[in-house]
Design a protein around this motif. Sequence first.
Motif, PDB file in Angstrom:
ATOM      1  N   LEU A 104      75.174  56.562  40.942  1.00 11.49           N
ATOM      2  CA  LEU A 104      76.214  57.730  41.573  1.00 11.49           C
ATOM      3  C   LEU A 104      74.786  58.804  41.061  1.00 11.49           C
ATOM      4  N   HIS A 105      74.080  59.548  42.814  1.00 14.72           N
ATOM      5  CA  HIS A 105      73.591  59.852  43.078  1.00 14.72           C
ATOM      6  C   HIS A 105      74.352  61.407  42.926  1.00 14.72           C
ATOM      7  N   SER A 106      75.935  61.040  43.664  1.00 11.92           N
ATOM      8  CA  SER A 106      76.977  61.927  44.247  1.00 11.92           C
ATOM      9  C   SER A 106      77.359  62.948  42.784  1.00 11.92           C
ATOM     10  N   TRP A 107      77.479  62.589  41.815  1.00 16.98           N
ATOM     11  CA  TRP A 107      78.110  62.105  40.608  1.00 16.98           C
ATOM     12  C   TRP A 107      77.435  63.524  39.430  1.00 16.98           C
ATOM     13  N   SER A 108      75.576  64.148  39.756  1.00 16.61           N
ATOM     14  CA  SER A 108      75.356  64.295  39.011  1.00 16.61           C
ATOM     15  C   SER A 108      74.673  66.125  39.545  1.00 16.61           C
ATOM     16  N   PRO A 109      74.569  67.119  39.045  1.00 10.82           N
ATOM     17  CA  PRO A 109      75.098  67.133  37.328  1.00 10.82           C
ATOM     18  C   PRO A 109      77.120  66.575  36.766  1.00 10.82           C
ATOM     19  N   ILE A 110      76.203  66.712  35.611  1.00  5.86           N
ATOM     20  CA  ILE A 110      78.256  67.121  34.891  1.00  5.86           C
ATOM     21  C   ILE A 110      78.991  68.162  35.093  1.00  5.86           C
ATOM     22  N   VAL A 111      79.290  68.729  35.479  1.00  4.32           N
ATOM     23  CA  VAL A 111      80.619  70.053  35.310  1.00  4.32           C
ATOM     24  C   VAL A 111      80.558  69.804  33.848  1.00  4.32           C
ATOM     25  N   ARG A 112      80.183  70.951  33.272  1.00  6.46           N
ATOM     26  CA  ARG A 112      80.099  71.364  31.706  1.00  6.46           C
ATOM     27  C   ARG A 112      81.384  72.356  31.581  1.00  6.46           C
ATOM     28  N   GLU A 113      82.159  73.169  32.252  1.00  2.00           N
ATOM     29  CA  GLU A 113      82.642  73.587  32.121  1.00  2.00           C
ATOM     30  C   GLU A 113      84.611  73.368  31.122  1.00  2.00           C
ATOM     31  N   ARG A 114      84.821  74.452  30.588  1.00  2.00           N
ATOM     32  CA  ARG A 114      85.537  74.664  29.485  1.00  2.00           C
ATOM     33  C   ARG A 114      86.937  73.720  30.505  1.00  2.00           C
ATOM     34  N   LEU A 115      88.050  73.201  30.199  1.00  2.00           N
ATOM     35  CA  LEU A 115      88.816  72.715  30.133  1.00  2.00           C
ATOM     36  C   LEU A 115      89.596  73.319  30.849  1.00  2.00           C
ATOM     37  N   PRO A 116      90.258  73.996  31.698  1.00  2.00           N
ATOM     38  CA  PRO A 116      91.674  74.928  31.573  1.00  2.00           C
ATOM     39  C   PRO A 116      92.936  73.687  30.986  1.00  2.00           C
ATOM     40  N   PHE A 117      92.770  72.862  30.500  1.00  2.00           N
ATOM     41  CA  PHE A 117      93.864  72.134  29.858  1.00  2.00           C
ATOM     42  C   PHE A 117      93.440  71.949  28.703  1.00  2.00           C
ATOM     43  N   GLN A 118      94.737  71.065  27.868  1.00  2.00           N
ATOM     44  CA  GLN A 118      94.594  70.356  26.603  1.00  2.00           C
ATOM     45  C   GLN A 118      93.523  69.547  26.677  1.00  2.00           C
ATOM     46  N   SER A 119      92.770  69.061  26.282  1.00  2.00           N
ATOM     47  CA  SER A 119      91.830  67.824  26.390  1.00  2.00           C
ATOM     48  C   SER A 119      91.249  66.793  24.907  1.00  2.00           C
ATOM     49  N   THR A 120      91.614  65.676  24.477  1.00  2.00           N
ATOM     50  CA  THR A 120      90.885  64.869  23.997  1.00  2.00           C
ATOM     51  C   THR A 120      90.023  63.792  24.340  1.00  2.00           C
ATOM     52  N   VAL A 121      88.962  63.503  23.839  1.00  2.00           N
ATOM     53  CA  VAL A 121      87.658  62.962  24.077  1.00  2.00           C
ATOM     54  C   VAL A 121      87.913  61.722  23.205  1.00  2.00           C
ATOM     55  N   ALA A 122      87.986  60.465  23.263  1.00  2.00           N
ATOM     56  CA  ALA A 122      87.618  58.721  22.590  1.00  2.00           C
ATOM     57  C   ALA A 122      86.706  58.244  22.881  1.00  2.00           C
ATOM     58  N   VAL A 123      85.790  58.823  22.342  1.00  2.00           N
ATOM     59  CA  VAL A 123      84.274  58.164  22.354  1.00  2.00           C
ATOM     60  C   VAL A 123      84.068  56.905  21.164  1.00  2.00           C
ATOM     61  N   SER A 124      83.658  55.881  21.677  1.00  2.68           N
ATOM     62  CA  SER A 124      82.914  54.736  20.942  1.00  2.68           C
ATOM     63  C   SER A 124      81.005  55.013  19.980  1.00  2.68           C
ATOM     64  N   ARG A 125      81.055  54.290  19.187  1.00  4.35           N
ATOM     65  CA  ARG A 125      79.825  54.514  18.597  1.00  4.35           C
ATOM     66  C   ARG A 125      78.532  53.886  19.337  1.00  4.35           C
ATOM     67  N   ASN A 126      79.274  52.857  20.089  1.00  5.19           N
ATOM     68  CA  ASN A 126      77.752  51.501  20.505  1.00  5.19           C
ATOM     69  C   ASN A 126      78.529  51.615  22.182  1.00  5.19           C
ATOM     70  N   ASP A 127      78.678  52.698  22.677  1.00  4.26           N
ATOM     71  CA  ASP A 127      79.137  52.499  24.039  1.00  4.26           C
ATOM     72  C   ASP A 127      78.133  52.829  24.636  1.00  4.26           C
ATOM     73  N   PRO A 128      77.562  51.590  25.612  1.00  4.51           N
ATOM     74  CA  PRO A 128      76.089  51.199  26.500  1.00  4.51           C
ATOM     75  C   PRO A 128      76.082  52.063  27.219  1.00  4.51           C
ATOM     76  N   TYR A 129      76.775  53.101  28.136  1.00  2.00           N
ATOM     77  CA  TYR A 129      77.013  53.930  29.020  1.00  2.00           C
ATOM     78  C   TYR A 129      76.932  54.529  28.508  1.00  2.00           C
ATOM     79  N   CYS A 130      77.011  55.815  27.260  1.00  2.00           N
ATOM     80  CA  CYS A 130      77.281  57.222  26.665  1.00  2.00           C
ATOM     81  C   CYS A 130      76.838  57.147  25.469  1.00  2.00           C
ATOM     82  N   SER A 131      75.734  57.672  25.180  1.00  2.00           N
ATOM     83  CA  SER A 131      75.557  57.883  23.815  1.00  2.00           C
ATOM     84  C   SER A 131      76.359  58.876  22.668  1.00  2.00           C
TER      85      SER A 131
END
Length: 183
Positions: A104-131
């Motif tokens: 996924l070379h075209s996907w880095s770096p992850i953009v880390r700018e504040r989103l201009p709309f309300q958002s919720t991030v739902a995460v799992s404690r044992n996601d194999p693809y992201c800590s």
Amino acid sequence: MASTALILPGWHNSGPDHWQSLWQSTHGYARIEQHNWDFPLRGDWMMQLEETVLKSPGVVLVAHSLSCVLVAAWAAHSQHAHKVKGALLVAPADVERSEMQHLLHSWSPIVRERLPFQSTVAVSRNDPYCSLMRASAMAHAWGSSLVDCGMCGHINTDSRLGDWPEGFALLQDLLKEETPHGH
């Protein structure tokens, strides 16, 4: 006008038993169809999202995995992000991990700018693809509310969540809450 949900599957699309597909068939939500699900290019996926948002009166984005990273990249570049009323970002993928770079070379770096709309991030404690730590850092950078879903793997078909009522409740909050509020 009331917003509708727009389904943004991650890498390889979401199969028939994935909660995104179940929400789509039950509630009639539209799904973004990418040109290439197996060899995703960030620029191509951003164009598909841009064209879809342009045609819509107002949407709440429902992104899974790679599409969480897509939403962040798109929002930083689009002149039409105001049409998005909110985003449910589920199990963001950590595309910066070394083993993902060649895939996924075209996907880095992850953009880390504040989103201009309300958002919720739902995460799992044992996601194999992201800590949990990396997902929390993304949510913080994006200005998103963070919801800890416990031990749910990648919050996908393998997680056996069915139509994932907990996630659907998070979406309903975003759909009905179309006024900005502080975090």
